[in-house]
Design a protein around this motif. Sequence first.
Motif, PDB file in Angstrom:
ATOM      1  N   TRP A 121       0.814  -1.199   0.000  1.00  0.00           N
ATOM      2  CA  TRP A 121       0.000   0.000   0.000  1.00  0.00           C
ATOM      3  C   TRP A 121       0.853   1.257   0.000  1.00  0.00           C
ATOM      4  N   ASP A 122       0.204   2.338  -0.382  1.00  0.00           N
ATOM      5  CA  ASP A 122       0.795   3.662  -0.450  1.00  0.00           C
ATOM      6  C   ASP A 122      -0.200   4.592   0.230  1.00  0.00           C
ATOM      7  N   TRP A 123       0.257   5.419   1.167  1.00  0.00           N
ATOM      8  CA  TRP A 123      -0.630   6.242   1.988  1.00  0.00           C
ATOM      9  C   TRP A 123      -0.038   7.644   2.126  1.00  0.00           C
ATOM     10  N   LYS A 124      -0.914   8.653   2.122  1.00  0.00           N
ATOM     11  CA  LYS A 124      -0.463  10.040   2.280  1.00  0.00           C
ATOM     12  C   LYS A 124      -1.523  10.818   3.049  1.00  0.00           C
ATOM     13  N   ILE A 125      -1.061  11.664   3.976  1.00  0.00           N
ATOM     14  CA  ILE A 125      -1.966  12.567   4.693  1.00  0.00           C
ATOM     15  C   ILE A 125      -1.425  13.989   4.568  1.00  0.00           C
ATOM     16  N   THR A 126      -2.338  14.924   4.351  1.00  0.00           N
ATOM     17  CA  THR A 126      -1.982  16.341   4.363  1.00  0.00           C
ATOM     18  C   THR A 126      -2.836  17.014   5.437  1.00  0.00           C
ATOM     19  N   GLU A 127      -2.231  17.975   6.119  1.00  0.00           N
ATOM     20  CA  GLU A 127      -2.930  18.641   7.218  1.00  0.00           C
ATOM     21  C   GLU A 127      -2.692  20.140   7.128  1.00  0.00           C
TER      22      GLU A 127
END
Length: 192
Positions: A121-127
């Motif tokens: 899997w590949d995961w990204k979060i922006t805040e």
Amino acid sequence: MKLTHPLIVAAVLTSSLSQANTNWSGELMLGVAEQELSYSNLSMSGDDRSYGIRLSYTFTDNLALEFSYQNYGKAEETFIDSFGDTINDRWESDALSVGIKASHALSKDFRLVGRLGISKWDWKITETDSAFPGQIFTVKDESNDIYAGIGLEFNINETMFSNIEFTMTDMETKYDIDNEVSNIAISIGKKF
């Protein structure tokens, strides 16, 4: 995301096999994925449309090897932190998977299906944080985890079939952030 390239190569390679009347099949999937993010004592969730593609090689009536790509979409949550600042989190994930499909005939046209495998899997979060206007904080990770699923397969005719399924994977990041993905999807498939 970047995981689509290996699946495109697999699709091109198997297209020549499909001309030889093999045990290959392909599916297009569409569904809804709920992503529940948890970190320390913080938990948030969101859902979005999911889509994917799956290639399978059937060994017996009850056992197949599957290769799939699934995009779980984006989830978003906004909240007020303990300092009164507005925090907006947006995260997305996708996975390239390989696994086993086991099935059991319920009737001539219906089969109960179970899936188990490994997802890369590949995961990204922006805040964003109202205390820091104009700044975007980004965290990315990729790894491997187990996925599992259950579903019902229906034969439309001798070469076409459809699935309804529920799958889960728990993406455990190196930042001690877990993204648990629950996906409900329907698919339409063709045996080559």
